[in-house]
Design an enzyme around this catalytic site. Structure first.
Site, PDB file in Angstrom:
ATOM      1  N   TYR A   6       0.795  -1.174  -0.088  1.00 54.40           N
ATOM      2  CA  TYR A   6       0.061  -0.059  -0.022  1.00 54.40           C
ATOM      3  C   TYR A   6       0.988   1.249   0.052  1.00 54.40           C
ATOM      4  CZ  TYR A   6      -4.093  -2.954   0.958  1.00 54.40           C
ATOM      5  OH  TYR A   6      -5.108  -3.705   0.977  1.00 54.40           O
ATOM      6  N   LYS A  44       2.769 -15.511   2.473  1.00 53.02           N
ATOM      7  CA  LYS A  44       2.713 -16.297   1.168  1.00 53.02           C
ATOM      8  C   LYS A  44       4.205 -16.413   0.732  1.00 53.02           C
ATOM      9  CE  LYS A  44       0.223 -17.443  -2.621  1.00 53.02           C
ATOM     10  NZ  LYS A  44      -0.582 -18.664  -2.647  1.00 53.02           N
ATOM     11  N   ASP A  84      -3.798 -18.071   1.468  1.00 58.97           N
ATOM     12  CA  ASP A  84      -4.976 -18.354   0.584  1.00 58.97           C
ATOM     13  C   ASP A  84      -5.744 -19.665   1.633  1.00 58.97           C
ATOM     14  OD1 ASP A  84      -2.662 -19.716   0.343  1.00 58.97           O
ATOM     15  OD2 ASP A  84      -2.952 -20.528  -1.690  1.00 58.97           O
ATOM     16  N   ASP A  86      -5.799  -6.565   5.769  1.00 59.05           N
ATOM     17  CA  ASP A  86      -6.987  -5.633   5.173  1.00 59.05           C
ATOM     18  C   ASP A  86      -8.098  -6.721   4.791  1.00 59.05           C
ATOM     19  OD1 ASP A  86      -8.659  -3.825   4.241  1.00 59.05           O
ATOM     20  OD2 ASP A  86      -7.555  -3.260   2.602  1.00 59.05           O
ATOM     21  N   ASP A 109     -11.618  -8.082   7.401  1.00 63.57           N
ATOM     22  CA  ASP A 109     -12.713  -7.910   6.828  1.00 63.57           C
ATOM     23  C   ASP A 109     -13.456  -9.101   7.046  1.00 63.57           C
ATOM     24  OD1 ASP A 109     -12.766  -5.111   7.034  1.00 63.57           O
ATOM     25  OD2 ASP A 109     -13.215  -4.975   4.606  1.00 63.57           O
TER      26      ASP A 109
END
Ligand code: NAD
Length: 353
Positions: free
Chosen positions: A138, A188, A220, A244, A248
């Site tokens: 980001y 990852k 994943d 992020d 959520d």
């Protein structure tokens, strides 16, 4: 202790008022702190023309913790970008260097039907997601969209220094110590070098916390496990982008946005505490908003910034009792329960404190 209170916009003032009532009960029982109000968001734009005025910067810089309601509203959506209430939110996080975002996803057994998942999968869910908030793809450079070989190409940079990884890892290990001492780090590393370093540094940091059980999971798989068997998790540690998405996902497991608090901390545990929901302009001023996420944010403040675990647990216990007694605001109402408004829910929590 000095607590800056930024009620903000929409339902912000209503829900923060109930959280302040809770703090005042604790003060009358001997906890020492002062509260100082300030302006952030749309109300600050109305009063000063800026979403994060100089006086608020001064206030939050000298405070030990910040309690925030929510900011924003349709009347501000046409303002120039620099004056939008959400800008104030980003600016305050940056000004205070709040790199650690802590988001619990707790589903009280009484609210198991609020989730879209089967009650037997989610009842009793209690996860804490620790997300790095100021680095990763980001913020990484270079970034952009440019012409290459006759077509547009978009690119971003996923980047973490070991110092950035280490400081968020410490936050997660310390948080795990305040819970059931299990930490799952999500990366990852099979594909991305950046997260390979993430895993290496988390493993190195673990040497300082032999009492915490560390595991690793690829992102994943973590996304899948969160809906398959979410109760296997206690504390999850992850970077900005994965966090992020996963935070959520985890919050939606509970199905009740009005119940979830959050904390954003700096390296000295100074923190900004706020509900995860927004300013809910559709229900503002009607005394129907659920104040429990904000009240639970106060519990997080007492736990993480002020190290007052008994007071934090006391608030959480009171909230559990209120739910057990059947009190419900509209967002979590089921037939047969006792429907209350914002202030009524505050009364019920105070009675149980
Ligand atoms: P929202 O979270 O404000 O509302 C989403 C839905 O949930 C609405 O139907 C609302 O009534 C309901 N809801 C939210 N909180 C509730 C509560 N405590 N009790 C009962 N119901 C509740 O999200 P939105 O509608 O997308 O955004 C509204 C405004 O809030 C926008 O201006 C947005 O930019 C802002 N916002 C601010 C923050 C923040 O301050 N941290 C976060 C998200 C959105």
């Amino acid at each position: 202790m000095k607590i800056a209170v930024l009620a903000g916009d929409g339902i912000g003032p209503e829900i923060v008022a109930q959280a302040v009532r809770v703090l005042e009960v604790l003060r009358s029982d001997g906890l020492k702190f002062e509260l100082e109000p300030g302006l952030l968001g749309g109300c600050a734009v109305d009063a000063t023309g800026e979403p994060f005025p100089e006086a608020t910067l001064k206030l939050v810089t000298t405070a030990d913790a910040v309690l925030l309601g929510a900011v924003g509203g349709p009347q501000y959506d046409t303002l120039p970008r620099a004056q939008r209430p959400e800008r104030g939110l980003l600016a305050i996080r940056k000004a205070l260097n709040l790199f650690a975002n802590l988001r619990p996803a707790v589903l009280y057994p009484e609210l198991a039907n609020a989730s879209t998942l089967k009650p037997e999968v989610v009842a009793g869910l209690d996860i804490l997601i620790v997300r790095e908030l100021t680095g990763d793809i980001y913020f990484g450079e270079p970034r952009g969209i440019e012409q290459r070989a006759g077509q547009r190409v978009g690119f971003n940079t996923m980047i973490y220094s070991e110092a950035e990884i280490r400081r968020i890892a410490h936050v997660a290990f310390r948080a795990a110590r305040k819970r059931s001492r299990r930490l799952c780090s999500v990366d990852k590393m099979n594909v991305l070098e950046c997260t390979q370093l993430w895993r290496e540094v988390v493993v190195e940091t673990a040497a300082e916390y032999p009492d915490v059980e560390l595991s690793h999971m690829l992102v994943d798989n973590a996304a899948m496990q969160l809906v398959r068997n979410p109760r296997q998790f206690d504390v999850m540690l992850t970077g900005n982008m994965f966090g992020d998405i996963l935070s959520d996902e985890a919050s939606m497991l509970t199905g009740s946005i009005g119940m979830l608090p959050s904390a954003s901390l700096d390296d000295k545990n100074k923190g900004l505490y706020e509900p995860i929901h927004g300013s809910a302009p559709d229900i503002a001023g009607k005394d129907v908003a659920n104040p429990l996420a904000t009240i639970l944010s106060v519990a997080m403040m007492l736990r993480y910034t002020f190290n007052q675990e008994p007071a934090a647990a006391r608030i959480e216990e009171a909230v559990k009792k209120v739910l057990g007694q059947g009190y419900r605001t509209g967002d979590i109402y089921e037939s047969g329960m006792k429907r209350v408004g914002t202030a009524g829910m505050g009364d019920a929590v105070l009675a149980n404190l």
